[in-house]
Motif scaffolding. Structure first.
Motif, PDB file in Angstrom:
ATOM      1  N   ASP A  45       0.863  -1.188   0.000  1.00  0.00           N
ATOM      2  CA  ASP A  45       0.000   0.000   0.000  1.00  0.00           C
ATOM      3  C   ASP A  45       0.897   1.235   0.000  1.00  0.00           C
ATOM      4  O   ASP A  45       1.105   1.872   1.023  1.00  0.00           O
ATOM      5  N   TYR A 187      -5.636   5.527   0.439  1.00  0.00           N
ATOM      6  CA  TYR A 187      -5.760   4.119   0.821  1.00  0.00           C
ATOM      7  C   TYR A 187      -7.207   3.621   0.876  1.00  0.00           C
ATOM      8  O   TYR A 187      -7.520   2.535   0.379  1.00  0.00           O
ATOM      9  N   HIS A 209      -9.235  -0.533  12.135  1.00  0.00           N
ATOM     10  CA  HIS A 209      -9.845  -0.342  10.807  1.00  0.00           C
ATOM     11  C   HIS A 209     -11.365  -0.526  10.796  1.00  0.00           C
ATOM     12  O   HIS A 209     -11.969  -0.538   9.727  1.00  0.00           O
TER      13      HIS A 209
HETATM   14  N1  GLU Z   1      -2.012  -0.467   4.499  1.00  0.00           N
HETATM   15  C1  GLU Z   1      -3.043  -0.644   5.495  1.00  0.00           C
HETATM   16  C2  GLU Z   1      -2.407  -0.733   6.866  1.00  0.00           C
HETATM   17  O1  GLU Z   1      -1.261  -1.114   6.951  1.00  0.00           O
HETATM   18  C3  GLU Z   1      -3.813  -1.899   5.188  1.00  0.00           C
HETATM   19  C4  GLU Z   1      -5.036  -2.092   5.974  1.00  0.00           C
HETATM   20  C5  GLU Z   1      -5.880  -3.183   5.356  1.00  0.00           C
HETATM   21  O2  GLU Z   1      -5.562  -4.336   5.604  1.00  0.00           O
HETATM   22  O3  GLU Z   1      -6.800  -2.855   4.627  1.00  0.00           O
HETATM   23  O4  GLU Z   1      -3.022  -0.396   7.860  1.00  0.00           O
END
Ligand code: GLU
Length: 445
Positions: A45, A187, A209
């Motif tokens: 990412d 993202y 998240h």
């Molecule tokens: N790049 C994000 C993070 O490291 C990914 C999160 C996800 O798994 O969607 O938090």
């Protein structure tokens, strides 16, 4: 019931080294895929171009290799910009993306006003009312719009594989910015485009998240995804022993530093696999861990990362490794007898080198002037070679009888003189490895 091959992804941002926090997510994805015959993808990412670095990406891959976590597919978001542009055009055409011009200061002032009036500080969607003329005027002034996604206003619910039913009320969330004024995507957006295009079936990630999940499920629907196509699991966060945030100590808890400390990859995986789970921690093999991996047995509260517990797993794991499994990492002359003698005393494999030096090298044992007479007697009683596992027993029995000593008074001065250590492997195993010449020298100083 989902009958497709499970597809999972581990999606780190290459803005730093892999640490126990994000590694735990990787381990959960890896073991879930292994348990259910699925495939794991590694996705970088890296849309935050200012903070992403190729050296971090390389380090993450190297760490995963060292840990023995394989991936079947690889993608880098910075190479998929055309996909995100195409998806953004679709969202614009369907009225889901709208241009915004407010500055950070204006938004902060609006938030402050709302808080003063005891309203939740969500974005007021003022820009939805922007007329084409107003937009043209702003652009004529040199301003470029950034783009927000118009959330549906629903309450999003999903059956979380860890938490059971979870919900996010979208009216209490601001419409997220998906595209910056410079045209680069964020993202929240790129992740959804990729998860849909790569056919991801399960997203396992940290509890931080959860709100994103509500937003992203809404966004998936706008992009034509079917609700329920992707299952979600959120892992409770990790804290230190005092309940503090672990992120403050991530430098010392990077995979690199654990590796430097000499921990075994298998111990790290076994520890993280069951951290916060109702299943007991144990130094299990990958296959055993995968077979028993069950998100439903994860606790719903934060898990404490305890380095001592990790070390305990490491110790248990070393105790059951065979000579063949470690031979390449031992001093070249080390024998199976040596390994079997010392493995039960190791916290870290690197300590085996110290024991090799103790049994085969020159050591200077601490002086024991008050034991000079006893050690002289001990030297006198040393039997002739060849020595075997019965030698120490016969020797200390005869010596104990002659000196009128037993227990600690008999063994402690001998151990200290022969090894320079207060404790360690059984003398029965060590003595034949040390040999008569060396033992004699050490006893007589
Ligand atoms: N790049 C994000 C993070 O490291 C990914 C999160 C996800 O798994 O969607 O938090």
């Amino acid at each position: 019931m989902n009958t497709r091959t499970p597809r999972l992804r581990f999606a780190p941002s290459p803005t730093g080294y892999l640490h126990v926090g994000n590694l735990r997510t990787a381990v959960a994805n890896y073991l879930f895929a292994a348990r259910h015959g699925g495939e794991l993808m590694l996705r970088m990412d890296d849309t935050d171009l200012a903070r992403s670095r190729p050296e971090y990406e390389a380090a993450i891959q190297e760490d995963l290799h060292w840990l023995g976590i394989p991936w079947a597919q690889f993608a880098r978001q910075s190479e998929r910009m055309d996909r995100y542009e195409a998806a953004a055009e679709r969202l614009k055409a369907s009225g889901h993306l709208y241009p915004c011009f407010e500055s950070e200061e204006e938004l902060a002032a609006k938030r402050a006003m709302r808080l003063k009036r005891r309203l939740p500080p969500v974005y007021d969607r003022a820009m939805l009312a922007l007329t084409p003329e107003q937009r043209a005027a702003a652009e004529a002034n040199g301003k470029r719009p950034y783009w927000r996604f118009k959330l549906s206003g629903d309450t999003i619910t999903w059956n979380d594989l860890v938490f059971g039913e979870r919900r996010v009320k979208l009216p209490s969330v601001s419409d997220p910015v998906l595209i910056r004024a410079d045209g680069t995507p964020l993202y929240t957006f790129t992740s959804v485009v990729d998860d849909l295009e790569f056919g991801v079936t399960h997203i396992i990630r940290g509890e931080d998240h959860v709100t994103n999940t509500g937003i992203q499920i809404d966004l998936m629907a706008a992009l034509g995804g079917k609700p329920g196509d992707i299952a979600f699991a959120h892992l409770p966060l990790l804290t230190d022993a005092e309940g503090g945030k672990l992120s403050k100590r991530f430098d010392s808890l990077s995979v690199r530093s654990l590796r430097k400390d000499g921990l075994e990859p298998d111990a790290i995986i076994a520890y993280l696999a069951r951290l916060g789970s109702a299943d007991d921690m144990a130094p299990l093999t990958r296959a055993e861990l995968a077979d028993s991996f069950d998100l439903g047995r994860m606790s719903h509260s934060a898990a404490i990362f305890d380095p001592r517990q990790l070390l305990a797993i490491n110790r248990h794991l070393l105790h059951r490794l065979s000579f063949a499994e470690v031979a390449s990492r031992l001093p070249p002359e080390a024998t199976e007898g040596f390994w079997l003698a010392v493995r039960g005393n190791l916290d870290l494999l690197s300590e085996a080198r110290d024991w090799w030096r103790i049994v085969t090298g020159d050591i200077v044992p601490p002086a024991q002037p008050e034991e000079a007479e006893f050690l002289r007697m001990a030297a006198e009683h040393l039997p002739a070679e060849p020595w075997d596992a019965a030698t120490a027993g016969a020797w200390t029995k005869a010596l104990g009888a002659a000196a009128g000593r037993r227990g600690k008074a008999l063994f402690h001065p001998l151990r200290l003189a022969l090894t320079g250590e207060e404790s360690g492997p059984d003398l029965r195993d060590l003595l034949p490895l040390i040999g008569r010449d060396r033992a004699l020298r050490r006893l007589t100083g």
